[in-house]
Scaffold this active site. Structure first.
Site, PDB file in Angstrom:
ATOM      1  CE  LYS A  48      -1.097 -14.170   5.103  1.00  0.00           C
ATOM      2  NZ  LYS A  48      -0.361 -13.835   6.368  1.00  0.00           N
ATOM      3  CB  THR A  52       6.664 -14.978   8.048  1.00  0.00           C
ATOM      4  OG1 THR A  52       5.663 -13.969   7.876  1.00  0.00           O
ATOM      5  CG2 THR A  52       7.087 -15.049   9.494  1.00  0.00           C
ATOM      6  CG  HIS A 108       3.752  -6.734   2.263  1.00  0.00           C
ATOM      7  ND1 HIS A 108       4.373  -7.917   1.911  1.00  0.00           N
ATOM      8  CD2 HIS A 108       3.192  -6.973   3.477  1.00  0.00           C
ATOM      9  CE1 HIS A 108       4.197  -8.801   2.886  1.00  0.00           C
ATOM     10  NE2 HIS A 108       3.492  -8.255   3.843  1.00  0.00           N
ATOM     11  CB  SER A 138      -2.951 -17.167   2.295  1.00  0.00           C
ATOM     12  OG  SER A 138      -2.157 -16.887   3.406  1.00  0.00           O
TER      13      SER A 138
HETATM   14  P1  A3P Z   1      -1.245 -20.051   4.467  1.00  0.00           P
HETATM   15  O1  A3P Z   1      -2.199 -19.015   4.974  1.00  0.00           O
HETATM   16  O2  A3P Z   1      -1.605 -20.554   3.094  1.00  0.00           O
HETATM   17  O3  A3P Z   1      -1.007 -21.154   5.422  1.00  0.00           O
HETATM   18  P2  A3P Z   1       3.399 -14.125   4.760  1.00  0.00           P
HETATM   19  O4  A3P Z   1       4.501 -14.432   5.696  1.00  0.00           O
HETATM   20  O5  A3P Z   1       3.839 -13.515   3.474  1.00  0.00           O
HETATM   21  O6  A3P Z   1       2.292 -13.382   5.421  1.00  0.00           O
HETATM   22  O7  A3P Z   1       2.788 -15.517   4.275  1.00  0.00           O
HETATM   23  C1  A3P Z   1       2.056 -16.337   5.144  1.00  0.00           C
HETATM   24  C2  A3P Z   1       1.805 -17.670   4.461  1.00  0.00           C
HETATM   25  O8  A3P Z   1       3.044 -18.393   4.416  1.00  0.00           O
HETATM   26  C3  A3P Z   1       0.812 -18.528   5.235  1.00  0.00           C
HETATM   27  O9  A3P Z   1       0.169 -19.327   4.258  1.00  0.00           O
HETATM   28  C4  A3P Z   1       1.765 -19.316   6.118  1.00  0.00           C
HETATM   29  O10 A3P Z   1       1.205 -20.491   6.641  1.00  0.00           O
HETATM   30  C5  A3P Z   1       2.882 -19.627   5.112  1.00  0.00           C
HETATM   31  N1  A3P Z   1       4.143 -19.997   5.746  1.00  0.00           N
HETATM   32  C6  A3P Z   1       4.782 -19.387   6.784  1.00  0.00           C
HETATM   33  N2  A3P Z   1       5.888 -20.056   7.115  1.00  0.00           N
HETATM   34  C7  A3P Z   1       5.976 -21.122   6.272  1.00  0.00           C
HETATM   35  C8  A3P Z   1       6.899 -22.203   6.128  1.00  0.00           C
HETATM   36  N3  A3P Z   1       7.949 -22.335   6.922  1.00  0.00           N
HETATM   37  N4  A3P Z   1       6.660 -23.098   5.157  1.00  0.00           N
HETATM   38  C9  A3P Z   1       5.585 -23.003   4.340  1.00  0.00           C
HETATM   39  N5  A3P Z   1       4.669 -21.999   4.434  1.00  0.00           N
HETATM   40  C10 A3P Z   1       4.863 -21.071   5.388  1.00  0.00           C
END
Ligand code: A3P
Length: 295
Positions: A48, A52, A108, A138
């Site tokens: 989180k 991605t 991770h 998150s």
């Molecule tokens: P939130 O749940 O706070 O919205 P990961 O990819 O490590 O699982 O992280 C997911 C988090 O990154 C989520 O946070 C998601 O919304 C956010 N996220 C994904 N793409 C993003 C982007 N282009 N810009 C900002 N935040 C992004």
């Protein structure tokens, strides 16, 4: 009944004291013996923290900003999640074995669990870190929607698990500190989610420098556009909506949820905040690592 249901919502299993999905623990020898290649680029994060987002940016860089090429497949196929082995559903190790170089590899794992071949091959690595309170929030919503995790319980209960490291991939505190220390003697670029939010172009320039790659201004702008939150949210190859609902249920909480800095303010009570901060000071004492949880 669908066999696939048996894999979900099971308790985590420790590997060297780190709680992981039961099936990763079961297949740990496959992960441990993973063969990295010298031109692999590793994207390492605590869950989180913007994995991605960073994955999409790097795939766009590797494809010189060609967004159509980056729609060739879902993000979890373009940038395989190395240690994720779920029987009958996914095997990150195999996906990567069958992939042509240069590969983008997602992990991770805490630094001490990374397969040794990455160090032996002196692979470049990018670590993305995000402030603990936003990660906790998150992660809570992610636990609810992504069924590989055990049930999160209430927010209060989940927060306790987060603070004591009893969540998948273990303690956030140890994870961010472990990778921070390791950057001193390896090719690791340590990036903060908050900096990416504040100055996406500046952080993209840092990435390009680290990768020893130059791109025209126009391509850089294209990459920033296609990796922006709103564009990725609409892109089925970036937003995880191509997974079956039994794996991720976006009606519970979308994967691309808010993508903001400081959402913890909508979730933490004053009491939780005070308890968290006091504990945070203790756990992060002595580290030079600094986070911003608001701008
Ligand atoms: P939130 O749940 O706070 O919205 P990961 O990819 O490590 O699982 O992280 C997911 C988090 O990154 C989520 O946070 C998601 O919304 C956010 N996220 C994904 N793409 C993003 C982007 N282009 N810009 C900002 N935040 C992004």
């Amino acid at each position: 009944m669908d066999n696939k249901l048996d894999v979900f919502r099971r308790e985590l299993v420790d590997v060297q004291d780190i709680p992981l999905f039961w099936c990763i623990a079961e297949e740990w020898s496959q992960v441990e013996s993973f063969e990295a290649r010298p031109d692999d680029l590793l994207i390492s994060t605590y869950p989180k923290s913007g994995t991605t987002w960073m994955s999409e940016i790097l795939d766009l860089i590797y494809n010189n900003g060609d967004a159509e090429k980056c729609k060739r497949d879902a993000i979890y196929k373009r940038v395989p999640f190395m240690e994720l082995i779920i029987p009958g559903i996914s095997n990150g190790v195999e996906l990567l074995q069958n992939m042509q170089s240069p590969r983008l590899v997602k992990t991770h794992l805490p630094v001490q669990l990374l397969p040794s071949s990455f160090w032996k091959n002196d692979c470049k690595m990018i670590y993305v870190a995000r402030n603990a309170k936003d990660v906790a929030v998150s992660y809570y919503y992610f636990y609810k929607m992504a069924k590989m995790h055990p049930e999160p319980g209430t927010w209060e209960e989940f927060l306790d698990k987060f603070m004591t490291g009893k969540v998948c991939f273990g303690s956030w505190y140890d994870h961010v500190k472990g990778w921070w220390e390791k950057r001193k003697d390896h090719r690791i670029l340590y990036i903060f989610y908050e900096d990416m939010k504040e100055d996406p172009k500046g952080e993209l320039q840092k990435l390009l420098k680290f990768l020893e790659k130059e791109l025209p201004e126009e391509t850089v702008d294209k990459i920033l556009y296609h990796s922006s939150f709103n564009v990725m949210k609409q892109n089925p190859n970036a937003n995880y909506t191509t997974l079956a609902t039994c794996e991720m249920d976006h009606s519970v909480s979308p994967f691309m949820r808010k993508g903001i800095l400081g959402d913890w303010k909508n979730q933490f009570t004053v009491d939780q905040y005070e308890r968290f901060e006091e504990d945070y000071e203790k756990k992060m004492k002595g580290s030079t690592l600094q986070f911003r949880s608001e701008i």
